[in-house]
Design a protein around this motif. Sequence first.
Motif, mmCIF file in Angstrom:
data_model
loop_
_atom_site.group_PDB
_atom_site.id
_atom_site.type_symbol
_atom_site.label_atom_id
_atom_site.label_comp_id
_atom_site.label_asym_id
_atom_site.label_seq_id
_atom_site.Cartn_x
_atom_site.Cartn_y
_atom_site.Cartn_z
ATOM 1 N N LYS A 16 33.775 54.740 60.982
ATOM 2 C CA LYS A 16 33.979 55.888 61.875
ATOM 3 C C LYS A 16 35.466 56.171 62.090
ATOM 4 C CE LYS A 16 31.741 53.828 65.218
ATOM 5 N NZ LYS A 16 31.435 52.565 64.532
ATOM 6 N N THR A 17 36.205 55.146 62.474
ATOM 7 C CA THR A 17 37.639 55.321 62.719
ATOM 8 C C THR A 17 38.364 55.657 61.428
ATOM 9 O OG1 THR A 17 37.578 53.809 64.606
ATOM 10 C CG2 THR A 17 39.724 54.184 63.586
ATOM 11 N N TYR A 18 37.942 55.064 60.330
ATOM 12 C CA TYR A 18 38.553 55.335 59.030
ATOM 13 C C TYR A 18 38.446 56.819 58.680
ATOM 14 C CZ TYR A 18 39.274 55.229 53.967
ATOM 15 O OH TYR A 18 39.721 55.479 52.705
ATOM 16 N N ILE A 19 37.278 57.407 58.902
ATOM 17 C CA ILE A 19 37.072 58.823 58.603
ATOM 18 C C ILE A 19 37.995 59.678 59.458
ATOM 19 C CG2 ILE A 19 35.413 60.724 58.739
ATOM 20 C CD1 ILE A 19 33.233 58.591 58.131
ATOM 21 N N SER A 64 33.899 46.800 56.599
ATOM 22 C CA SER A 64 33.631 48.068 55.946
ATOM 23 C C SER A 64 34.881 48.678 55.315
ATOM 24 C CB SER A 64 32.989 49.025 56.965
ATOM 25 O OG SER A 64 32.551 50.205 56.373
ATOM 26 N N PHE A 65 35.122 49.966 55.579
ATOM 27 C CA PHE A 65 36.217 50.680 54.942
ATOM 28 C C PHE A 65 37.585 50.160 55.372
ATOM 29 C CE2 PHE A 65 32.732 53.846 54.979
ATOM 30 C CZ PHE A 65 32.527 53.875 53.610
ATOM 31 N N SER A 66 37.654 49.584 56.543
ATOM 32 C CA SER A 66 38.928 48.996 56.969
ATOM 33 C C SER A 66 39.336 47.874 56.023
ATOM 34 C CB SER A 66 38.812 48.465 58.402
ATOM 35 O OG SER A 66 38.561 49.504 59.306
ATOM 36 N N THR A 67 38.348 47.064 55.602
ATOM 37 C CA THR A 67 38.637 45.996 54.642
ATOM 38 C C THR A 67 39.067 46.577 53.303
ATOM 39 O OG1 THR A 67 37.079 44.464 55.679
ATOM 40 C CG2 THR A 67 37.661 44.033 53.394
ATOM 41 N N LEU A 68 38.350 47.587 52.816
ATOM 42 C CA LEU A 68 38.696 48.191 51.532
ATOM 43 C C LEU A 68 40.083 48.824 51.577
ATOM 44 C CD1 LEU A 68 35.299 49.843 50.489
ATOM 45 C CD2 LEU A 68 36.246 47.628 49.792
ATOM 46 N N ASP A 69 40.418 49.414 52.709
ATOM 47 C CA ASP A 69 41.751 49.998 52.855
ATOM 48 C C ASP A 69 42.825 48.914 52.723
ATOM 49 O OD1 ASP A 69 43.412 52.412 53.706
ATOM 50 O OD2 ASP A 69 44.004 50.944 55.212
ATOM 51 N N GLY A 70 42.588 47.753 53.346
ATOM 52 C CA GLY A 70 43.530 46.653 53.239
ATOM 53 C C GLY A 70 43.631 46.114 51.819
ATOM 54 N N LEU A 71 42.509 46.059 51.118
ATOM 55 C CA LEU A 71 42.497 45.519 49.763
ATOM 56 C C LEU A 71 43.214 46.421 48.763
ATOM 57 C CD1 LEU A 71 38.825 44.178 49.495
ATOM 58 C CD2 LEU A 71 40.909 42.818 49.665
ATOM 59 N N PHE A 72 43.053 47.737 48.940
ATOM 60 C CA PHE A 72 43.549 48.663 47.925
ATOM 61 C C PHE A 72 44.809 49.431 48.307
ATOM 62 C CE2 PHE A 72 39.051 48.295 46.657
ATOM 63 C CZ PHE A 72 39.187 48.099 45.295
ATOM 64 N N LEU A 77 27.249 60.195 53.358
ATOM 65 C CA LEU A 77 27.408 60.261 54.808
ATOM 66 C C LEU A 77 28.861 60.406 55.219
ATOM 67 C CD1 LEU A 77 24.835 57.653 56.167
ATOM 68 C CD2 LEU A 77 24.810 60.122 56.519
ATOM 69 N N VAL A 78 29.755 59.720 54.513
ATOM 70 C CA VAL A 78 31.175 59.812 54.834
ATOM 71 C C VAL A 78 31.664 61.244 54.631
ATOM 72 C CG1 VAL A 78 33.484 59.076 54.136
ATOM 73 C CG2 VAL A 78 31.655 57.403 54.357
ATOM 74 N N LYS A 79 31.287 61.847 53.517
ATOM 75 C CA LYS A 79 31.699 63.224 53.249
ATOM 76 C C LYS A 79 31.076 64.183 54.259
ATOM 77 C CE LYS A 79 30.765 63.484 48.759
ATOM 78 N NZ LYS A 79 30.765 64.050 47.400
ATOM 79 N N HIS A 80 29.829 63.936 54.640
ATOM 80 C CA HIS A 80 29.168 64.795 55.630
ATOM 81 C C HIS A 80 29.882 64.709 56.980
ATOM 82 C CE1 HIS A 80 26.232 67.031 57.797
ATOM 83 N NE2 HIS A 80 25.729 66.000 58.421
ATOM 84 N N ALA A 81 30.252 63.494 57.381
ATOM 85 C CA ALA A 81 30.975 63.321 58.643
ATOM 86 C C ALA A 81 32.310 64.058 58.595
ATOM 87 C CB ALA A 81 31.193 61.832 58.927
ATOM 88 N N HIS A 82 33.020 63.917 57.481
ATOM 89 C CA HIS A 82 34.301 64.606 57.318
ATOM 90 C C HIS A 82 34.123 66.121 57.410
ATOM 91 C CE1 HIS A 82 37.444 66.549 54.873
ATOM 92 N NE2 HIS A 82 38.232 65.642 55.404
#
Length: 316
Positions: free
Chosen positions: A52-55, A246-254, A18-23
């Motif tokens: 959504k915002t991450y994408i 979601s992805f905001s957390t993963l972005d902070g972690l990595f 879904l993320v790739k499709h949205a992109h």
Amino acid sequence: MVVSIPTPVDTFIVKHTLVKHAHEQIGRVHQMCHLPNNKKGVLIYGKSGEGKTYIAECYAAQYPPVKEADHIRLPIFTYRFQEAKSKVDDILRLLITELGVQPPLGKVAAGELDKQFRFLIKARGVELIILDEIQQVFPAKQGKIALDMLKYFCALLDTLTCSIVFIGSERAMRLLTFGEVDKTVDDNEQLSRRMLRSVKLHRILPRTQEWVDCINSFLQQISAPQIGIEDKELLDRLYVAYMERSFSTLDGLFMREDMSHIKDCHTLMMRLKANFYIYSQNVNNPFDESEYSYRAIDAAVTHEYQKLKRELKTCL
């Protein structure tokens, strides 16, 4: 000038269908920006924390501002609505200010703000507008104000020299369904006629290959060793962290701290533990075994898996 959809999608965005499709949908809309006719918009929507915002940020990062001889060209213009607005002129004032110009104060002649906004979009070389949290500016009730807003969005898609992406919560779907029941809009006023198929985002299921691929895409970006489905405890602890934002957390972690020293799972776990304390608001740290036993992690992930499976089955 024809905009090409960026090809190295897998190198910077999570490997999730879904993320790739949205992109890709954002890229297709971007590619249409210079078409004189038949430009389309797209709506990316879903619950809070679904990425959504991450994408949008990942896409916009590919097209940074360009400094030219006498001005800065802005290929992507992104604006996130922080508060509810319901009048077109109020929205235009916000957008004009974000473009770096002070809008006229007080009452202005009809169409003056629209004229200024269109001039700035052209002058800045904007190819794509991304409007985030769009539900904030669309009234909850159907009525004249909502209809005026809908007509204005239609006019922008029809006549602007750039394309538009709308991002919002599930309530944002009202942009496309407005007037369907009581027929308050005619065919020419329907925003849905000007849009590609919307993309609804939802959480990645835990304990699936897509979840492993998602984590490995982040590990790839920091040049850390890849992990597999057999690394169940690490994947589950990451999933409990992901459940927060979601992805905001993963972005902070990595992505926020230097991770170049990561060579094994133990070192990764220690760095994730430290990063979680820095960037997360949750009280319990899923990477701290003294705060979150694996038994508790296992129970939380199992419950989330069952819940998401039920929700996805309901949507089918």
